[in-house]
Design a protein around this motif. Structure first.
Motif, mmCIF file in Angstrom:
data_model
loop_
_atom_site.group_PDB
_atom_site.id
_atom_site.type_symbol
_atom_site.label_atom_id
_atom_site.label_comp_id
_atom_site.label_asym_id
_atom_site.label_seq_id
_atom_site.Cartn_x
_atom_site.Cartn_y
_atom_site.Cartn_z
ATOM 1 N N MET A 12 0.840 -1.170 0.000
ATOM 2 C CA MET A 12 0.000 0.000 0.000
ATOM 3 C C MET A 12 0.891 1.240 0.000
ATOM 4 O O MET A 12 1.796 1.363 0.795
ATOM 5 C CB MET A 12 -0.903 -0.018 1.234
ATOM 6 C CG MET A 12 -1.627 1.260 1.424
ATOM 7 S SD MET A 12 -2.966 1.249 2.647
ATOM 8 C CE MET A 12 -2.209 0.635 4.096
ATOM 9 N N LYS A 13 0.646 2.121 -0.907
ATOM 10 C CA LYS A 13 1.419 3.350 -1.034
ATOM 11 C C LYS A 13 0.827 4.405 -0.102
ATOM 12 O O LYS A 13 -0.358 4.673 -0.147
ATOM 13 C CB LYS A 13 1.352 3.822 -2.477
ATOM 14 C CG LYS A 13 2.141 5.062 -2.749
ATOM 15 C CD LYS A 13 2.025 5.408 -4.215
ATOM 16 C CE LYS A 13 2.469 6.810 -4.470
ATOM 17 N NZ LYS A 13 2.156 7.247 -5.811
ATOM 18 N N LEU A 14 1.656 4.988 0.757
ATOM 19 C CA LEU A 14 1.166 5.992 1.703
ATOM 20 C C LEU A 14 1.520 7.387 1.234
ATOM 21 O O LEU A 14 2.584 7.611 0.664
ATOM 22 C CB LEU A 14 1.778 5.750 3.084
ATOM 23 C CG LEU A 14 1.396 4.431 3.742
ATOM 24 C CD1 LEU A 14 2.137 4.272 5.053
ATOM 25 C CD2 LEU A 14 -0.088 4.373 3.986
ATOM 26 N N ILE A 15 0.646 8.338 1.502
ATOM 27 C CA ILE A 15 0.902 9.742 1.197
ATOM 28 C C ILE A 15 1.831 10.264 2.279
ATOM 29 O O ILE A 15 1.589 10.050 3.455
ATOM 30 C CB ILE A 15 -0.407 10.550 1.199
ATOM 31 C CG1 ILE A 15 -1.354 10.002 0.132
ATOM 32 C CG2 ILE A 15 -0.138 12.023 0.953
ATOM 33 C CD1 ILE A 15 -2.729 10.612 0.207
ATOM 34 N N PRO A 16 2.907 10.963 1.891
ATOM 35 C CA PRO A 16 3.816 11.505 2.896
ATOM 36 C C PRO A 16 3.072 12.383 3.902
ATOM 37 O O PRO A 16 2.223 13.181 3.543
ATOM 38 C CB PRO A 16 4.804 12.336 2.081
ATOM 39 C CG PRO A 16 4.750 11.729 0.715
ATOM 40 C CD PRO A 16 3.327 11.251 0.544
ATOM 41 N N THR A 17 3.390 12.206 5.164
ATOM 42 C CA THR A 17 2.753 12.939 6.247
ATOM 43 C C THR A 17 2.847 14.436 6.036
ATOM 44 O O THR A 17 1.892 15.166 6.287
ATOM 45 C CB THR A 17 3.421 12.560 7.584
ATOM 46 O OG1 THR A 17 3.363 11.146 7.712
ATOM 47 C CG2 THR A 17 2.703 13.201 8.747
ATOM 48 N N THR A 18 3.973 14.921 5.565
ATOM 49 C CA THR A 18 4.163 16.352 5.364
ATOM 50 C C THR A 18 3.088 16.921 4.450
ATOM 51 O O THR A 18 2.498 17.955 4.751
ATOM 52 C CB THR A 18 5.550 16.639 4.751
ATOM 53 O OG1 THR A 18 6.523 16.024 5.569
ATOM 54 C CG2 THR A 18 5.799 18.111 4.642
ATOM 55 N N LEU A 19 2.811 16.247 3.342
ATOM 56 C CA LEU A 19 1.808 16.745 2.402
ATOM 57 C C LEU A 19 0.444 16.809 3.075
ATOM 58 O O LEU A 19 -0.273 17.792 2.951
ATOM 59 C CB LEU A 19 1.744 15.852 1.162
ATOM 60 C CG LEU A 19 0.747 16.278 0.083
ATOM 61 C CD1 LEU A 19 1.103 17.654 -0.459
ATOM 62 C CD2 LEU A 19 0.709 15.274 -1.029
ATOM 63 N N LEU A 20 0.103 15.773 3.825
ATOM 64 C CA LEU A 20 -1.197 15.778 4.489
ATOM 65 C C LEU A 20 -1.283 16.836 5.571
ATOM 66 O O LEU A 20 -2.296 17.508 5.713
ATOM 67 C CB LEU A 20 -1.494 14.405 5.089
ATOM 68 C CG LEU A 20 -1.902 13.358 4.084
ATOM 69 C CD1 LEU A 20 -2.100 12.014 4.760
ATOM 70 C CD2 LEU A 20 -3.159 13.768 3.367
ATOM 71 N N ILE A 21 -0.234 16.999 6.356
ATOM 72 C CA ILE A 21 -0.258 17.984 7.433
ATOM 73 C C ILE A 21 -0.350 19.391 6.868
ATOM 74 O O ILE A 21 -1.095 20.217 7.378
ATOM 75 C CB ILE A 21 0.981 17.848 8.339
ATOM 76 C CG1 ILE A 21 0.856 16.568 9.163
ATOM 77 C CG2 ILE A 21 1.134 19.049 9.247
ATOM 78 C CD1 ILE A 21 2.062 16.223 9.978
ATOM 79 N N LEU A 22 0.385 19.659 5.825
ATOM 80 C CA LEU A 22 0.373 21.004 5.255
ATOM 81 C C LEU A 22 -0.893 21.301 4.476
ATOM 82 O O LEU A 22 -1.260 22.447 4.312
ATOM 83 C CB LEU A 22 1.592 21.207 4.346
ATOM 84 C CG LEU A 22 2.930 21.175 5.049
ATOM 85 C CD1 LEU A 22 4.050 21.319 4.041
ATOM 86 C CD2 LEU A 22 3.009 22.265 6.083
ATOM 87 N N GLY B 19 -6.299 10.746 3.305
ATOM 88 C CA GLY B 19 -5.159 9.843 3.499
ATOM 89 C C GLY B 19 -5.535 8.389 3.281
ATOM 90 O O GLY B 19 -4.752 7.607 2.750
ATOM 91 N N ASN B 20 -6.746 8.011 3.679
ATOM 92 C CA ASN B 20 -7.206 6.641 3.507
ATOM 93 C C ASN B 20 -7.639 6.339 2.073
ATOM 94 O O ASN B 20 -7.405 5.262 1.568
ATOM 95 C CB ASN B 20 -8.369 6.344 4.464
ATOM 96 C CG ASN B 20 -7.942 6.295 5.903
ATOM 97 O OD1 ASN B 20 -6.800 5.988 6.218
ATOM 98 N ND2 ASN B 20 -8.860 6.623 6.793
ATOM 99 N N VAL B 21 -8.267 7.320 1.427
ATOM 100 C CA VAL B 21 -8.826 7.120 0.098
ATOM 101 C C VAL B 21 -7.779 7.327 -1.004
ATOM 102 O O VAL B 21 -7.761 6.601 -1.997
ATOM 103 C CB VAL B 21 -10.015 8.085 -0.131
ATOM 104 C CG1 VAL B 21 -10.485 8.058 -1.572
ATOM 105 C CG2 VAL B 21 -11.148 7.743 0.805
ATOM 106 N N CYS B 22 -6.918 8.283 -0.826
ATOM 107 C CA CYS B 22 -5.997 8.701 -1.888
ATOM 108 C C CYS B 22 -4.612 8.081 -1.729
ATOM 109 O O CYS B 22 -3.607 8.726 -1.956
ATOM 110 C CB CYS B 22 -5.886 10.228 -1.918
ATOM 111 S SG CYS B 22 -7.460 11.067 -2.129
#
Length: 107
Positions: free
Chosen positions: A1-11, A103-106
């Motif tokens: 499963m590919k995760l979105i980097p936390t930085t992108l989500l937080i910002l 984060g869960n969907v994308c």
């Protein structure tokens, strides 16, 4: 499963609650444009488009405009999160739910 980097989500985002009906198709690409313009390594058209689709379901147009500003000014997100204003607290809860869902969907 590919995760979105936390930085992108937080910002730019932030968790699943209940999905609300989309305000309208016009809400369009406020967040998507900000995401793409952010020049973050993880930002891609498919990812930013997915994040926008989640925003269209969970955030009002006004909330999307505020959230889009976080891409350019991450400190603003911190100010909103720590604000004592009731409307900021309400926004932050919805924004956090949006971010988790994105984060869960994308991924």
């Amino acid at each position: 499963m590919k995760l979105i980097p936390t930085t992108l989500l937080i910002l730019a985002l932030a968790a699943p609650l209940s999905v609300v009906t989309a305000p309208s198709a016009e809400a369009g690409s406020t967040i998507e444009r900000a995401c793409i313009k952010s020049n973050r390594r993880a930002a891609s058209r498919p990812l930013c488009d997915c994040i926008q689709r989640v925003a269209d379901q969970m955030l009002t147009r006004k909330e999307q405009r505020m959230a889009a500003k976080f891409f350019k000014d991450p400190h603003m997100a911190q100010e909103i999160r720590q604000s004592d204003r009731a409307n900021h607290e309400t926004f932050w809860k919805r924004y956090k739910a949006f971010g988790t869902t994105a984060g869960n969907v994308c991924n």
